[in-house]
Design an enzyme around this catalytic site. Structure first.
Site, PDB file in Angstrom:
ATOM      1  N   GLY A 212      33.306  18.668  64.289  1.00  0.00           N
ATOM      2  CA  GLY A 212      34.616  19.146  64.747  1.00  0.00           C
ATOM      3  C   GLY A 212      34.495  20.561  65.276  1.00  0.00           C
ATOM      4  N   ASN A 213      35.603  21.274  65.334  1.00  0.00           N
ATOM      5  CA  ASN A 213      35.554  22.679  65.751  1.00  0.00           C
ATOM      6  C   ASN A 213      36.650  23.463  65.022  1.00  0.00           C
ATOM      7  OD1 ASN A 213      38.061  22.734  67.451  1.00  0.00           O
ATOM      8  ND2 ASN A 213      36.915  21.152  68.559  1.00  0.00           N
ATOM      9  N   HIS A 214      36.671  24.786  65.252  1.00  0.00           N
ATOM     10  CA  HIS A 214      37.561  25.663  64.467  1.00  0.00           C
ATOM     11  C   HIS A 214      38.980  25.764  65.013  1.00  0.00           C
ATOM     12  CE1 HIS A 214      34.548  26.963  61.702  1.00  0.00           C
ATOM     13  NE2 HIS A 214      33.734  27.342  62.669  1.00  0.00           N
TER      14      HIS A 214
END
Ligand code: CTP
Length: 404
Positions: A212-214
């Site tokens: 995923g990502n932030h």
């Protein structure tokens, strides 16, 4: 959520028997989350006490320019009160006050405030039936409406005199609904549908792991709120996010993967007028998702990735009437890269964030953007909170679509 939520309402009360109903009116406004201040004409205090109204509004009630009994009392600044308000409602509005309003008289605090107020003014007449149809009253009502003030018409029924006819002040709940409807009708995105994508996407590696990502979703949620506050019906398609949304104009659609976001976005896109794609969609996903949890065996692990579908580009291919806005997060050659994306993805505008700018991008509460339109006009903005940035983006879109 009501359009009156968070709004500052100045209620002017004049000396009519219907003044007793203003207690419920104040309660209704407060219940909707509005901030209420009350000004009374001196004679209206014979019909309802300032104590009732100050208690319900949680604010002092003003009726004179200063309080003669209290020598420490400050001058009640009518200009300040007029400027404070988002909306000024005069209810009940007697024939006497209406006539003075129409003719610029200002021999009390309420009238002086009316003359100074720059916000929209609503008035709810209340008087006996013959007074209501007197040519002089009719003249006042017409004049006030020509000034741009909005009349909340009196209704028919039993009047204080015992006579039956037109002249009763509209009921408090009807006054509130009237104002809500009137305000809504004037919002620039009323009747428009807006699609917004927000947050990250999670791409499964195995049943317990993902890539995923932030992205927090803050920017997309702020955009959804801003569009809804401008009257739009909003479809917010969001990846996993802790952000909360409780605006009644926003329908939240939760998704996890880029593929799910792609399907939902295409589903809603057909019927919207504007689409803003702010989601940080994964560009790649694991080619094969392991059905069982991957056990640690070897000293290294290689996962093969395959490209996800580009949602923005695919919407650009099928768009017809929609105003399509993308986001670009760049680290170098920002403006040029953003312009290339406008062309490549067939966009109407792009919102550029540069990672060179401090306070811009992911997981912060602030953002610094440049909006570039399809004619390559560039509009840079200061570093602002994401809520303010969202308002800037929506205002820019409103301007652009009004020029189409
Ligand atoms: N976007 C999308 N679907 C994807 C990837 C991105 O809809 N699979 C959208 C984002 O929501 C954003 C825009 O595309 O509005 C820009 O994404 P970005 O990652 O900056 O651009 P890319 O086209 O992926 O180009 P590059 O990786 O070369 O910067």
């Amino acid at each position: 959520m009501s359009v009156l939520s968070g709004k500052k309402i100045l209620l002017g009360i004049t000396a009519g028997i219907a003044a007793y109903k203003t207690a419920s009116l104040v309660r209704l406004f407060i219940k909707l989350g509005a901030d209420v201040k009350v000004i009374m004409t001196p004679a209206s205090k014979d019909f309802i006490t300032p104590l009732t109204l100050s208690t319900l509004s949680k604010n002092p009630v003003h009726s004179t320019f200063y309080d003669q009994e209290d020598e420490n009392e400050l001058w009640n600044n009518h200009v300040e009160l007029g400027l404070w308000a988002d909306y000024f409602l005069i209810a009940p509005a007697t024939a006497n006050t209406l006539s003075k309003m129409a003719n610029g008289a200002c021999n009390n605090l309420l009238l002086a405030t009316y003359l100074s107020a720059k916000c929209p003014v609503y008035f709810a007449p209340a008087m006996d039936l013959d007074m209501y149809i007197h040519p002089s009253t009719k003249d006042s009502l017409k004049k006030l409406q020509n000034f741009g003030n909005v009349m909340i018409p009196a209704t028919s029924g039993e009047l204080a005199s015992g006579l039956v006819g037109e002249g009763r002040m509209a009921e408090p709940k009807d006054i509130v609904t009237f104002m809500e409807d009137d305000i809504l009708a004037q919002l620039p995105l009323r009747g428009k549908k807006v699609l917004i994508t927000a947050g990250p996407t999670y791409e499964a590696i195995d049943p317990v792991r993902f890539i995923g990502n932030h992205s927090s979703g803050k920017m997309g949620f702020a955009l959804a709120t801003s569009a809804a506050n401008l009257g739009a019906e909003v479809f917010l398609i969001t990846g996993p996010s802790h952000q909360k949304m409780n605006h009644s104009f926003v329908k939240r659609i939760d998704v996890v993967t880029a593929e799910e976001m792609f399907i939902e976005a295409h589903q809603y896109f057909k019927n919207v007028d504007i689409a803003i794609l702010s989601a940080a969609v994964a560009d790649y996903k694991p080619k094969n998702v392991a059905h069982q949890k991957i056990k640690k065996k070897d000293s290294s692990l290689t996962i093969e990735f395959t490209k996800t579908k580009d949602i923005l580009a695919s919407l650009g291919k099928v768009k017809n009437k929609q105003f399509l806005v993308g986001f670009a997060l760049e680290t170098n050659n920002e403006i040029e890269n953003a312009k290339t994306k406008i062309k490549r993805k067939n966009l109407d505008a792009i919102v550029l964030n540069s990672l060179q700018d401090k306070g811009a991008g992911f997981a912060t509460n602030t953002n610094k953007i440049t909006i570039i339109d399809k004619n390559f006009n560039e509009k840079p903005f200061e570093l602002k909170s994401k809520i303010e940035v969202a308002d800037d983006i929506l205002n820019e879109i409103v301007t652009k679509i009004s020029e189409l």
